[in-house]
Design an enzyme around this catalytic site. Structure first.
Site, mmCIF file in Angstrom:
data_model
loop_
_atom_site.group_PDB
_atom_site.id
_atom_site.type_symbol
_atom_site.label_atom_id
_atom_site.label_comp_id
_atom_site.label_asym_id
_atom_site.label_seq_id
_atom_site.Cartn_x
_atom_site.Cartn_y
_atom_site.Cartn_z
ATOM 1 N N ALA A 80 48.290 22.554 68.764
ATOM 2 C CA ALA A 80 47.956 21.826 67.395
ATOM 3 C C ALA A 80 48.583 23.143 66.556
ATOM 4 C CB ALA A 80 46.559 21.763 67.515
ATOM 5 N N PHE A 81 48.674 24.283 66.955
ATOM 6 C CA PHE A 81 49.028 25.096 66.048
ATOM 7 C C PHE A 81 50.507 25.508 65.930
ATOM 8 C CE2 PHE A 81 51.042 28.517 68.413
ATOM 9 C CZ PHE A 81 50.893 27.888 69.936
ATOM 10 N N HIS A 111 47.948 22.182 74.139
ATOM 11 C CA HIS A 111 47.675 23.268 73.267
ATOM 12 C C HIS A 111 48.695 23.647 72.251
ATOM 13 C CE1 HIS A 111 44.435 26.642 72.710
ATOM 14 N NE2 HIS A 111 44.934 26.339 71.618
ATOM 15 N N ASP A 144 43.664 18.523 72.740
ATOM 16 C CA ASP A 144 44.891 19.585 72.830
ATOM 17 C C ASP A 144 44.333 20.605 73.647
ATOM 18 O OD1 ASP A 144 47.337 20.460 71.683
ATOM 19 O OD2 ASP A 144 46.078 21.814 70.657
ATOM 20 N N GLU A 200 40.858 26.238 80.068
ATOM 21 C CA GLU A 200 41.550 27.145 79.395
ATOM 22 C C GLU A 200 40.805 28.395 78.673
ATOM 23 O OE1 GLU A 200 44.841 25.584 76.679
ATOM 24 O OE2 GLU A 200 43.206 24.251 76.214
ATOM 25 N N THR A 234 40.407 19.743 69.007
ATOM 26 C CA THR A 234 41.654 20.564 68.879
ATOM 27 C C THR A 234 40.930 21.938 68.849
ATOM 28 O OG1 THR A 234 41.540 20.312 66.597
ATOM 29 C CG2 THR A 234 42.893 19.135 67.693
ATOM 30 N N ILE A 273 39.938 24.675 59.048
ATOM 31 C CA ILE A 273 40.495 23.595 59.623
ATOM 32 C C ILE A 273 39.697 22.465 59.393
ATOM 33 C CG2 ILE A 273 41.406 22.357 61.919
ATOM 34 C CD1 ILE A 273 41.739 25.123 62.821
ATOM 35 N N ARG A 293 38.305 24.068 71.022
ATOM 36 C CA ARG A 293 38.316 24.856 72.413
ATOM 37 C C ARG A 293 37.813 23.949 73.580
ATOM 38 N NH1 ARG A 293 41.591 27.420 70.735
ATOM 39 N NH2 ARG A 293 41.743 29.760 70.435
HETATM 40 N N1 LIG Z 1 44.280 24.006 69.044
HETATM 41 C C1 LIG Z 1 44.856 24.937 68.408
HETATM 42 O O1 LIG Z 1 46.135 25.264 68.416
HETATM 43 C C2 LIG Z 1 43.955 25.709 67.348
HETATM 44 C C3 LIG Z 1 44.538 26.616 66.461
HETATM 45 C C4 LIG Z 1 43.803 27.378 65.570
HETATM 46 C C5 LIG Z 1 42.457 27.316 65.760
HETATM 47 N N2 LIG Z 1 41.902 26.298 66.947
HETATM 48 C C6 LIG Z 1 40.356 26.458 66.879
HETATM 49 O O2 LIG Z 1 39.873 25.938 65.848
HETATM 50 C C7 LIG Z 1 38.768 26.532 65.613
HETATM 51 C C8 LIG Z 1 38.361 26.630 64.104
HETATM 52 O O3 LIG Z 1 39.139 27.362 63.382
HETATM 53 P P1 LIG Z 1 38.945 27.593 61.960
HETATM 54 O O4 LIG Z 1 40.092 28.259 61.328
HETATM 55 O O5 LIG Z 1 38.578 26.236 61.242
HETATM 56 O O6 LIG Z 1 37.805 28.529 62.136
HETATM 57 P P2 LIG Z 1 36.811 28.666 60.626
HETATM 58 O O7 LIG Z 1 35.927 29.981 61.175
HETATM 59 O O8 LIG Z 1 37.426 28.571 59.547
HETATM 60 O O9 LIG Z 1 35.667 27.593 61.022
HETATM 61 C C9 LIG Z 1 34.689 27.276 61.962
HETATM 62 C C10 LIG Z 1 33.559 26.485 61.403
HETATM 63 O O10 LIG Z 1 32.463 26.288 62.430
HETATM 64 C C11 LIG Z 1 31.357 26.541 62.019
HETATM 65 N N3 LIG Z 1 30.433 26.942 63.002
HETATM 66 C C12 LIG Z 1 30.016 28.015 63.771
HETATM 67 N N4 LIG Z 1 29.438 28.051 64.564
HETATM 68 C C13 LIG Z 1 28.843 26.934 64.746
HETATM 69 C C14 LIG Z 1 27.822 25.837 65.672
HETATM 70 N N5 LIG Z 1 27.308 26.677 66.462
HETATM 71 N N6 LIG Z 1 27.994 24.564 65.133
HETATM 72 C C15 LIG Z 1 28.711 24.163 64.324
HETATM 73 N N7 LIG Z 1 29.287 24.811 63.471
HETATM 74 C C16 LIG Z 1 29.595 26.083 63.703
HETATM 75 C C17 LIG Z 1 31.553 27.921 61.033
HETATM 76 O O11 LIG Z 1 30.347 27.981 60.055
HETATM 77 C C18 LIG Z 1 32.676 27.454 60.441
HETATM 78 O O12 LIG Z 1 32.340 26.614 59.086
HETATM 79 C C19 LIG Z 1 38.814 28.094 65.935
HETATM 80 O O13 LIG Z 1 37.624 28.683 66.470
HETATM 81 C C20 LIG Z 1 39.712 27.897 67.206
HETATM 82 O O14 LIG Z 1 39.046 27.892 68.421
HETATM 83 C C21 LIG Z 1 42.393 25.734 67.591
#
Ligand SMILES: NC(=O)c1ccc[n+]([C@@H]2O[C@H](COP(=O)([O-])OP(=O)(O)OC[C@H]3O[C@@H](n4cnc5c(N)ncnc54)[C@H](O)[C@@H]3O)[C@@H](O)[C@H]2O)c1
Length: 333
Positions: free
Chosen positions: A301-302, A299, A255, A260, A229, A151, A231
């Site tokens: 965003a997805f 919530h 978001d 939650e 967006t 993302i 957690r």
């Molecule tokens: N609001 C929504 O509708 C929605 C939808 C999908 C995902 N999300 C959230 O978005 C988050 C990210 O999704 P994604 O698909 O990009 O995940 P992803 O795994 O592709 O990317 C997460 C990134 O965070 C980095 N990371 C891990 N631990 C870390 C730390 N301690 N400090 C800094 N960076 C760190 C990882 O190296 C990675 O590059 C998900 O975990 C989920 O919680 C929210």
């Protein structure tokens, strides 16, 4: 082949029927449990969501089952060990909405940067005066992306389109992507000091619990926006409320909310048994709603037409791997 779908909604049923013509399809609104497993004892493929707990005792009763196809990213509701033992393949939906969440991130940013929320409130009351509605350009501003994963990368691409400078903080930096996209990895404190918009895209874990807190929020610029967006509990809500009340930051676009925490993955919010009323109460009661420089979305965003279809399309592709004998990515092969 007989393919059984559990935890399915009517619109999904219609879509699947159209895409899997020629197969024997059966649909159940409920989760797969010991009570209804006898109806699928002869199914070749079983597709579920996270409320169907696939364990040894259920697998024992589905002797013909070749594959479990979950319509979720997570698969901790499936005993992989028992599936391996029985040579039952397991498929999931690894990713479906990176651009979707990135686009919503910019919806929140632009709502705040151009005061769309305030303008909307005025105009629906017939007030077309522009006092208090001066915004700011994104061009030339700096966005700090915390978590440059799937993302985060989409957010960086969109930010490039706005001609923003991009900084990133990630626990596992990807130097190749840094070179290709011309952004810069920096330590978190530096990102907070230099960014006009801080956008969170890392996963929630013990390590990221209150990653943004009263100590480091002080480093942020007085007019900076905090966008979450990812957690809720990545941000210490008390610290955020204090920072907003003391005008220490410019605003927040959220978001997700800290309370939650039980939400494992977004598609859970679509399940008919998800207590949405609880989420409504949570948002209604939230102190953050009292600030006019805070925008909260429930919530979503997805939640786009395309992302929902992608979940089903990937599921259908996974099923075709079994029906057509194609070689595909599986969690258990
Ligand atoms: N609001 C929504 O509708 C929605 C939808 C999908 C995902 N999300 C959230 O978005 C988050 C990210 O999704 P994604 O698909 O990009 O995940 P992803 O795994 O592709 O990317 C997460 C990134 O965070 C980095 N990371 C891990 N631990 C870390 C730390 N301690 N400090 C800094 N960076 C760190 C990882 O190296 C990675 O590059 C998900 O975990 C989920 O919680 C929210």
């Amino acid at each position: 082949m007989k393919i059984a779908f559990f935890e399915i909604k009517d619109w999904e049923k219609a879509y699947i029927k159209q895409k899997l013509k020629g197969q024997k399809l059966v649909f159940f609104k409920d989760a797969l449990t010991a009570d209804n497993v006898s109806s699928v004892k002869d199914a070749d493929v079983v597709s579920v969501f996270i409320y169907s707990k696939i364990n040894k005792s259920l697998l024992d009763k589905m002797k013909k089952c070749k594959a479990i196809v979950t319509r979720s990213t997570g698969y901790d509701h499936i005993s992989l060990e028992d599936c391996k033992k029985r040579k039952v393949q397991v498929y999931n939906v690894p990713q479906y909405g990176q651009n979707t969440v990135a686009e919503h991130t910019f919806a929140l940013i632009l709502t705040l940067s151009r005061k769309i929320n305030k303008a909307y409130e005025k105009t629906i009351r017939g007030n077309f005066t522009i006092e208090g509605l001066e915004g700011f350009d994104l061009k030339g501003r700096t966005i700090g992306i915390v978590g440059m994963g799937s993302i985060g990368k989409h957010v960086a691409k969109i930010a490039n389109g706005f001609e923003m400078n991009v900084l990133a903080f990630d626990a596992y930096p990807n130097k190749k992507f840094e070179r290709e996209f011309g952004f810069k990895y920096v330590p978190l404190n530096e990102l907070l000091k230099k960014s006009d918009v801080v956008s969170l895209h890392c996963p929630y874990s013990e390590k990221t619990h209150h990653l943004i807190n009263s100590r480091n929020m002080k480093l942020m610029k007085k007019d900076a926006l905090l966008i979450n967006t990812a957690r809720g509990a990545i941000v210490d809500t008390d610290a955020l409320v204090k920072a907003l009340a003391g005008k220490k930051i410019g605003g927040a676009g959220l978001d997700v909310l800290e309370e939650e925490n039980s939400i494992k993955e977004e598609a859970q919010l679509l399940a008919s048994n998800f207590p949405r009323k609880k989420l409504e109460n949570l948002i209604e009661n939230h102190m953050l709603l009292t600030f006019d420089n805070v925008v909260i979305t429930p919530h979503i965003a997805f939640y786009s037409e395309e992302a929902l279809k992608r979940i089903l399309d990937i599921t259908i592709e996974n099923i075709k791997c079994i029906t057509d004998g194609k070689k595909c990515e599986a969690i258990v092969k």
